[in-house]
Write an enzyme that holds these catalytic residues in place. Sequence first.
Site, PDB file in Angstrom:
ATOM      1  N   SER A 262      -6.475  -6.401   8.099  1.00  0.00           N
ATOM      2  CA  SER A 262      -6.163  -5.225   8.910  1.00  0.00           C
ATOM      3  C   SER A 262      -7.027  -5.257  10.175  1.00  0.00           C
ATOM      4  CB  SER A 262      -6.471  -3.949   8.119  1.00  0.00           C
ATOM      5  OG  SER A 262      -5.969  -4.067   6.813  1.00  0.00           O
ATOM      6  N   ASP A 287       4.241  -7.554   8.401  1.00  0.00           N
ATOM      7  CA  ASP A 287       3.199  -7.261   7.412  1.00  0.00           C
ATOM      8  C   ASP A 287       3.317  -8.041   6.105  1.00  0.00           C
ATOM      9  OD1 ASP A 287       0.858  -5.774   6.794  1.00  0.00           O
ATOM     10  OD2 ASP A 287       2.022  -4.423   5.530  1.00  0.00           O
TER      11      ASP A 287
HETATM   12  O1  O2Y Z   1      -3.919   3.111   5.944  1.00  0.00           O
HETATM   13  C1  O2Y Z   1      -2.873   2.866   5.359  1.00  0.00           C
HETATM   14  O2  O2Y Z   1      -2.469   3.485   4.388  1.00  0.00           O
HETATM   15  C2  O2Y Z   1      -2.040   1.829   5.816  1.00  0.00           C
HETATM   16  S1  O2Y Z   1      -2.677   0.236   5.596  1.00  0.00           S
HETATM   17  C3  O2Y Z   1      -1.539  -0.819   6.323  1.00  0.00           C
HETATM   18  C4  O2Y Z   1      -0.362  -0.307   6.809  1.00  0.00           C
HETATM   19  C5  O2Y Z   1       0.568  -1.144   7.365  1.00  0.00           C
HETATM   20  C6  O2Y Z   1       0.310  -2.480   7.401  1.00  0.00           C
HETATM   21  N1  O2Y Z   1      -0.843  -2.981   6.925  1.00  0.00           N
HETATM   22  C7  O2Y Z   1      -1.781  -2.184   6.423  1.00  0.00           C
HETATM   23  C8  O2Y Z   1      -3.037  -2.862   5.947  1.00  0.00           C
HETATM   24  O3  O2Y Z   1      -4.039  -2.241   5.655  1.00  0.00           O
HETATM   25  O4  O2Y Z   1      -3.011  -4.099   5.862  1.00  0.00           O
HETATM   26 MN    MN Z   2      -1.099  -4.984   6.278  1.00  0.00          MN
END
Ligand code: O2Y
Ligand code: MN
Length: 599
Positions: A262, A287
């Site tokens: 992330s 993703d």
């Molecule tokens: O914070 C969140 O709940 C989302 S985390 C996320 C969302 C979209 C794509 N990737 C991530 C990640 O943490 O890898």
């Molecule tokens: Mn992700």
Amino acid sequence: MITQIKHEGLKSWVEEVAGMCRPDEIYLCDGTREEYDRLMAQMVDAGVAIPLKERSHSFLFRSDPSDVARVEDRTYVSTTSRDDAGPINNWMAPDELKGTMKKLYDGCMKGRTMYVIPFSMGPIGSPLAKIGIQVTDSAYATCNMHLMTRVGDKVLDALGTDGEFIPCLHSIGAPLEQGQEDSDWPCAPMEEKYISHFPEENLIWSYGSGYGGNALLGKKCLSLRLASPIAKREGWLAEHMLIVRLTNPEGRQYHIAGAFPSACGKTNLAMIQPTIPGWKAETIGDDIAWMQIRPNGRLHAINPETGFFGVAPGTSNGSNPVAVDMLKENAIFTNCALTDNGDVWWEEMDGDPPAHAIDWKGRDWTPGTDEPAAHPNARFTAPAEQCPSLSPDWEDPEGVPIDIFIFGGRRATTIPLVHEAYNWDHGVFLGASASSEITAAIIVESGLGHVRRDPFAMKPFCGYNMGDYFQHWFEMGDSMGEKAPRIFYVNWFRKGDNDRWLWPGFGDNSRVLKWMCDRVDGKVGAKETPIGLMPEDGGLDLSGLSVPKEDMEELLAVDPKMWLAELPDIEAYFEQFGKHLPDRLRVQLVGLRERLNNY
Ligand code: O2Y
Ligand code: MN
């Protein structure tokens, strides 16, 4: 409503959940636009969704300040044996975890509607697709699921009367007593949040959070934490990877899958606009990639999702003009700021900050305020079909053949702009030893150093013992042999003096991608270094780019002392997997040390 369900197994699961959670109503989602609009209208009427004047059919939500991100500490992989979850997952025995959670679920949907969402990850009918049924008491999660997955009747049709589905139970954990006023973002306190995975029975139980990956259960929970052990058993790969297609000026296509932790610009790379003349990029996913060896012996990838759930702050015409375009309509925004003319705003958006806005907590905000107007993890949700760079083949049920894997992370020093693995085993080592710098906030919270090992960017998402996961990667390479994708490692984030970035990044990353494609075709040479194959002098296409020569030298420098200093950390990280660590990784570590010592 339950009588509409023809699948006996599904009907009895829904009845069982309803008996435990005791919602006031049960609603089976049909996946239509009319349904989405109706739910949104209800949330607008209730004052929890703010329609945006400047973007058609778009809405802003503000979460509770305690519910703003994934919660790794509250995320569990629950297997009978602790060893199967491995040392880096939170673990609890299934009976104990279910016992605790059943008490929480008891009556948790009182005063609320229980939405039953049939959804498919992957194109319906694809050999790689999986069907899930999410039950949730969140209309916000339901609308997000509409954008992020394929929802509704067509999924129930594909399921038939006896098809397989993955049950995904979600509750925000905030029952409403009669007459009790609801809050804008009801959720449970942190110590009652549980994001639980039961891979032995393909089951997900999530409680207490309405946010992102905690609540949209098709995403991280199903497509990674449950799918990764399924993929291991069935001989395919479920990865935390973007998928992008590059086409060179001669029309030759290359498909790239990239794993980044992330906050490393994964969505930006998935939507890259190449700066090298004649090269074109198309987005397939940002993703998650599900990949299978097809009868032609090649690894084919699909994006199981139908939307993008991206970080808003930092998204601008400079970093990602494609996303800016994509967000003009039909989008959901969460925890962004609201401007006086009824639009969203976030830090590093194009143009000057607004003179006044309402911040993500609903307070007045003016430039110069200590806190940011948008939460750093503020999000947009948008349908993939609105992405201007979307590939026309993004839904091909056969997927696209992967030529190149990229691993990477955010590192200010040590790791060069790009290096290539000598062979598959070395590439698995590069993925397994991947690392990234973490934010100041996480350093304080965790008490850890500033570099976090994040193998294959799967640390938060691998639903089984990571040592066995490494072994699975070796075996996939053995099965593919010569047809296996080539493996590269990149670092766009190396810094020079005065804390300045050495590499311009964004669209100029296409120069590095071009080098990889040319390597695949044998069009450019590479020099051997202890850490891998690297561009020769003049090997990278830097035409029209004004990076000083010294900066390029620094970007491609390999300092054996710094690398040798890094090895004990990699070794210690690997050894926590004990008997699950494949010897082939130990062999790679020994080889790297030897090459560095002889350099
Ligand atoms: O914070 C969140 O709940 C989302 S985390 C996320 C969302 C979209 C794509 N990737 C991530 C990640 O943490 O890898
Ligand atoms: Mn992700």
